[in-house]
Motif scaffolding. Structure first.
Motif, PDB file in Angstrom:
ATOM      1  N   PHE A 131       0.929  -1.515   0.223  1.00 10.57           N
ATOM      2  CA  PHE A 131      -0.276  -0.453  -0.140  1.00 10.57           C
ATOM      3  C   PHE A 131       1.018   1.234   0.284  1.00 10.57           C
ATOM      4  CE2 PHE A 131      -2.883  -2.873   1.567  1.00 10.57           C
ATOM      5  CZ  PHE A 131      -4.070  -3.090   1.030  1.00 10.57           C
ATOM      6  N   ASP A 132       0.058   2.264  -1.021  1.00 10.32           N
ATOM      7  CA  ASP A 132       1.099   3.623  -0.824  1.00 10.32           C
ATOM      8  C   ASP A 132       0.662   4.791   0.612  1.00 10.32           C
ATOM      9  OD1 ASP A 132       1.443   2.780  -3.164  1.00 10.32           O
ATOM     10  OD2 ASP A 132      -0.210   3.707  -3.710  1.00 10.32           O
ATOM     11  N   LEU A 133      -0.542   4.778   1.264  1.00 14.19           N
ATOM     12  CA  LEU A 133      -0.850   5.203   2.780  1.00 14.19           C
ATOM     13  C   LEU A 133      -1.894   4.072   3.462  1.00 14.19           C
ATOM     14  CD1 LEU A 133      -2.181   8.331   2.504  1.00 14.19           C
ATOM     15  CD2 LEU A 133      -3.043   6.765   4.001  1.00 14.19           C
ATOM     16  N   ILE A 134      -1.680   3.939   4.372  1.00 12.82           N
ATOM     17  CA  ILE A 134      -2.430   3.170   5.454  1.00 12.82           C
ATOM     18  C   ILE A 134      -2.628   4.384   6.142  1.00 12.82           C
ATOM     19  CG2 ILE A 134      -2.439   0.898   7.074  1.00 12.82           C
ATOM     20  CD1 ILE A 134       0.307   0.304   5.494  1.00 12.82           C
ATOM     21  N   PHE A 135      -3.771   4.068   6.609  1.00 11.86           N
ATOM     22  CA  PHE A 135      -5.009   4.528   7.498  1.00 11.86           C
ATOM     23  C   PHE A 135      -5.782   3.778   9.213  1.00 11.86           C
ATOM     24  CE2 PHE A 135      -8.934   7.553   8.917  1.00 11.86           C
ATOM     25  CZ  PHE A 135      -7.623   8.391   9.877  1.00 11.86           C
ATOM     26  N   ILE A 136      -4.365   4.462  10.139  1.00 12.72           N
ATOM     27  CA  ILE A 136      -5.216   3.462  11.274  1.00 12.72           C
ATOM     28  C   ILE A 136      -6.056   4.219  11.991  1.00 12.72           C
ATOM     29  CG2 ILE A 136      -4.042   1.863  13.065  1.00 12.72           C
ATOM     30  CD1 ILE A 136      -1.739   1.779  11.499  1.00 12.72           C
ATOM     31  N   ASP A 137      -7.200   3.867  11.993  1.00 13.78           N
ATOM     32  CA  ASP A 137      -8.688   4.414  13.063  1.00 13.78           C
ATOM     33  C   ASP A 137      -9.521   3.169  13.003  1.00 13.78           C
ATOM     34  OD1 ASP A 137      -9.478   7.016  13.904  1.00 13.78           O
ATOM     35  OD2 ASP A 137     -10.705   7.513  11.764  1.00 13.78           O
ATOM     36  N   ALA A 138      -8.797   2.300  14.571  1.00 13.69           N
ATOM     37  CA  ALA A 138     -10.393   1.497  14.287  1.00 13.69           C
ATOM     38  C   ALA A 138      -9.741   1.644  16.596  1.00 13.69           C
ATOM     39  CB  ALA A 138     -10.212   0.162  14.160  1.00 13.69           C
ATOM     40  N   ASP A 139      -9.947   0.021  16.476  1.00 17.52           N
ATOM     41  CA  ASP A 139      -9.901   0.106  18.593  1.00 17.52           C
ATOM     42  C   ASP A 139      -8.211   0.186  18.464  1.00 17.52           C
ATOM     43  OD1 ASP A 139      -9.430  -2.307  16.344  1.00 17.52           O
ATOM     44  OD2 ASP A 139      -9.609  -3.927  18.173  1.00 17.52           O
ATOM     45  N   LYS A 140      -7.590   1.751  19.510  1.00 23.40           N
ATOM     46  CA  LYS A 140      -7.183   1.931  19.521  1.00 23.40           C
ATOM     47  C   LYS A 140      -5.652   1.209  20.390  1.00 23.40           C
ATOM     48  CE  LYS A 140      -8.270   5.456  17.354  1.00 23.40           C
ATOM     49  NZ  LYS A 140      -8.127   5.462  16.366  1.00 23.40           N
ATOM     50  N   LYS A 141      -6.501   0.205  21.095  1.00 25.79           N
ATOM     51  CA  LYS A 141      -5.411  -1.103  21.946  1.00 25.79           C
ATOM     52  C   LYS A 141      -4.918  -1.546  20.822  1.00 25.79           C
ATOM     53  CE  LYS A 141      -8.797  -4.435  22.560  1.00 25.79           C
ATOM     54  NZ  LYS A 141     -10.209  -4.394  22.081  1.00 25.79           N
ATOM     55  N   ASN A 142      -5.732  -2.434  19.601  1.00 20.40           N
ATOM     56  CA  ASN A 142      -5.164  -2.621  18.965  1.00 20.40           C
ATOM     57  C   ASN A 142      -3.600  -2.040  17.635  1.00 20.40           C
ATOM     58  OD1 ASN A 142      -5.805  -5.391  19.265  1.00 20.40           O
ATOM     59  ND2 ASN A 142      -7.558  -5.107  18.433  1.00 20.40           N
ATOM     60  N   TYR A 146      -1.204  -3.752  14.426  1.00 22.90           N
ATOM     61  CA  TYR A 146      -2.038  -2.905  13.034  1.00 22.90           C
ATOM     62  C   TYR A 146      -1.071  -2.490  12.757  1.00 22.90           C
ATOM     63  CZ  TYR A 146      -6.645  -3.238  14.493  1.00 22.90           C
ATOM     64  OH  TYR A 146      -7.840  -3.287  15.091  1.00 22.90           O
ATOM     65  N   LEU A 147       0.095  -2.034  13.746  1.00 16.51           N
ATOM     66  CA  LEU A 147       1.604  -1.284  13.003  1.00 16.51           C
ATOM     67  C   LEU A 147       2.009  -2.272  12.582  1.00 16.51           C
ATOM     68  CD1 LEU A 147       3.871   1.477  12.783  1.00 16.51           C
ATOM     69  CD2 LEU A 147       4.560   0.421  15.177  1.00 16.51           C
ATOM     70  N   GLU A 148       2.858  -3.443  13.328  1.00 17.60           N
ATOM     71  CA  GLU A 148       2.757  -4.640  12.663  1.00 17.60           C
ATOM     72  C   GLU A 148       2.191  -4.782  11.561  1.00 17.60           C
ATOM     73  OE1 GLU A 148       3.865  -8.466  14.694  1.00 17.60           O
ATOM     74  OE2 GLU A 148       4.128  -7.241  16.366  1.00 17.60           O
ATOM     75  N   TRP A 149       1.125  -4.612  10.462  1.00 22.66           N
ATOM     76  CA  TRP A 149       0.496  -5.273   9.227  1.00 22.66           C
ATOM     77  C   TRP A 149       0.792  -4.631   8.423  1.00 22.66           C
ATOM     78  CZ3 TRP A 149      -0.541  -9.886   8.230  1.00 22.66           C
ATOM     79  CH2 TRP A 149      -0.749 -10.655   8.983  1.00 22.66           C
ATOM     80  N   ALA A 150       0.603  -3.184   8.880  1.00 21.67           N
ATOM     81  CA  ALA A 150       1.633  -1.732   8.652  1.00 21.67           C
ATOM     82  C   ALA A 150       2.750  -2.814   7.299  1.00 21.67           C
ATOM     83  CB  ALA A 150       0.919  -0.383   9.060  1.00 21.67           C
ATOM     84  N   LEU A 151       3.320  -2.494   8.171  1.00 20.77           N
ATOM     85  CA  LEU A 151       4.534  -2.929   7.606  1.00 20.77           C
ATOM     86  C   LEU A 151       5.041  -3.178   7.412  1.00 20.77           C
ATOM     87  CD1 LEU A 151       6.807  -1.931  11.315  1.00 20.77           C
ATOM     88  CD2 LEU A 151       6.823  -0.406   9.442  1.00 20.77           C
ATOM     89  N   ARG A 152       3.928  -5.136   7.442  1.00 16.60           N
ATOM     90  CA  ARG A 152       3.858  -5.838   6.236  1.00 16.60           C
ATOM     91  C   ARG A 152       3.869  -5.041   4.781  1.00 16.60           C
ATOM     92  NH1 ARG A 152       2.385 -10.834   9.323  1.00 16.60           N
ATOM     93  NH2 ARG A 152       3.605 -10.446  11.235  1.00 16.60           N
ATOM     94  N   TYR A 153       3.143  -4.401   5.299  1.00 15.61           N
ATOM     95  CA  TYR A 153       1.945  -3.970   3.123  1.00 15.61           C
ATOM     96  C   TYR A 153       2.595  -2.688   3.561  1.00 15.61           C
ATOM     97  CZ  TYR A 153      -1.122  -8.188   4.739  1.00 15.61           C
ATOM     98  OH  TYR A 153      -1.204  -9.391   5.132  1.00 15.61           O
ATOM     99  N   SER A 154       3.693  -2.717   3.733  1.00 13.76           N
ATOM    100  CA  SER A 154       4.453  -1.475   2.960  1.00 13.76           C
ATOM    101  C   SER A 154       5.712  -1.350   2.239  1.00 13.76           C
ATOM    102  CB  SER A 154       4.706  -0.251   4.419  1.00 13.76           C
ATOM    103  OG  SER A 154       3.892  -0.287   5.429  1.00 13.76           O
TER     104      SER A 154
END
Ligand code: SAM
Length: 220
Positions: A131-142, A146-154
């Motif tokens: 992905f070119d841009l990843i917007f994380i805006d769900a349940d903050k505890k996770n 989500y960052l780990e997945w974002a890095l995997r898909y970056s």
């Protein structure tokens, strides 16, 4: 300054700078009529996301946390003809309302809603291009996960944005019971320590109160 003044200033700025067409206004009205919480980004924040996406000529966007699709519409409108937003939403009702709003905005070809808990749907994206841009805006505890997945898909150059990282200043006074604040603090910490990322965060005030965005660039 009070929330009321912040809202007045947001309204002033939006009047001069942020034109919302019928589809965006209808999305907010539909969300309200359906009883969805008004926790979408504000209009000027939605436009900020749109501008970020255009600045990096994003073609593929991942959003974690759709709600009624308001930020999703802003993001999708920044993309070229063949661009795509994949947006993940846990709550079936939210996903259903988002799908109506997206259809009304004529963006159903550009946006795919993946219903379910993001930690279940994220692994299913493994065959996609980065992905070119990843917007994380769900349940903050996770957020750390989500960052780990974002890095995997970056890829180098991907921009990762997280919303609500200030929460009325609670990040400097976390309580052990609040797992969302703990998630945000860990998220900030992990981003700060990651040598693959160049990051900063900004506090924001406005119609949504006192909060903030974190923005991280995956280094080349
Ligand atoms: N990005 C939206 C906007 O600005 O228009 C707002 C998203 S709202 C802050 C957070 C959304 O995340 C809610 O709709 C909530 O149901 C969803 N959510 C919460 N936990 C989730 C999870 N585990 N997986 C996916 N979505 C989740």
């Amino acid at each position: 300054m009070s929330n009321q003044r912040w809202t007045e200033v947001d309204n002033y700025l939006n009047k001069h700078l942020v034109e919302q067409d019928v589809a965006l206004l209808c999305a907010l009205n539909t969300n309200a009529d359906a009883g969805l919480p008004a926790i979408d980004v504000s209009p000027n924040q939605g436009k900020l996301l749109h501008i970020y996406a255009r600045m990096i000529q994003a073609r593929r966007v991942l959003e974690i946390g759709t709600l009624g699709g308001y930020s999703t519409i802003w993001l999708a409108r920044a993309l070229p003809e063949d661009g795509k937003v994949i947006t993940l939403e846990y709550d079936e009702r939210h996903a259903e309302i988002a799908s109506q709003n997206i259809r009304r905005a004529g963006l159903e070809d550009k946006i795919t809603i993946r219903p379910g808990a993001a930690l279940d749907t994220l692994p299913t994206l493994h065959n996609s291009e980065p992905f070119d841009l990843i917007f994380i805006d769900a349940d903050k505890k996770n957020n750390p996960a989500y960052l780990e997945w974002a890095l995997r898909y970056s890829r180098p150059g991907t921009v990762i944005i997280g919303d609500n990282v200030v929460r009325d200043g609670a990040i400097t006074h976390p309580t052990p019971q609040d797992e969302n604040i703990a998630g945000i603090c860990r998220f900030i910490d992990l981003i700060g320590q990651n040598s693959r990322l160049t990051a900063t965060a900004l506090q924001t005030v406005g119609s949504k109160g006192w909060d903030g965005f974190i923005i991280a660039l995956v280094n080349h």
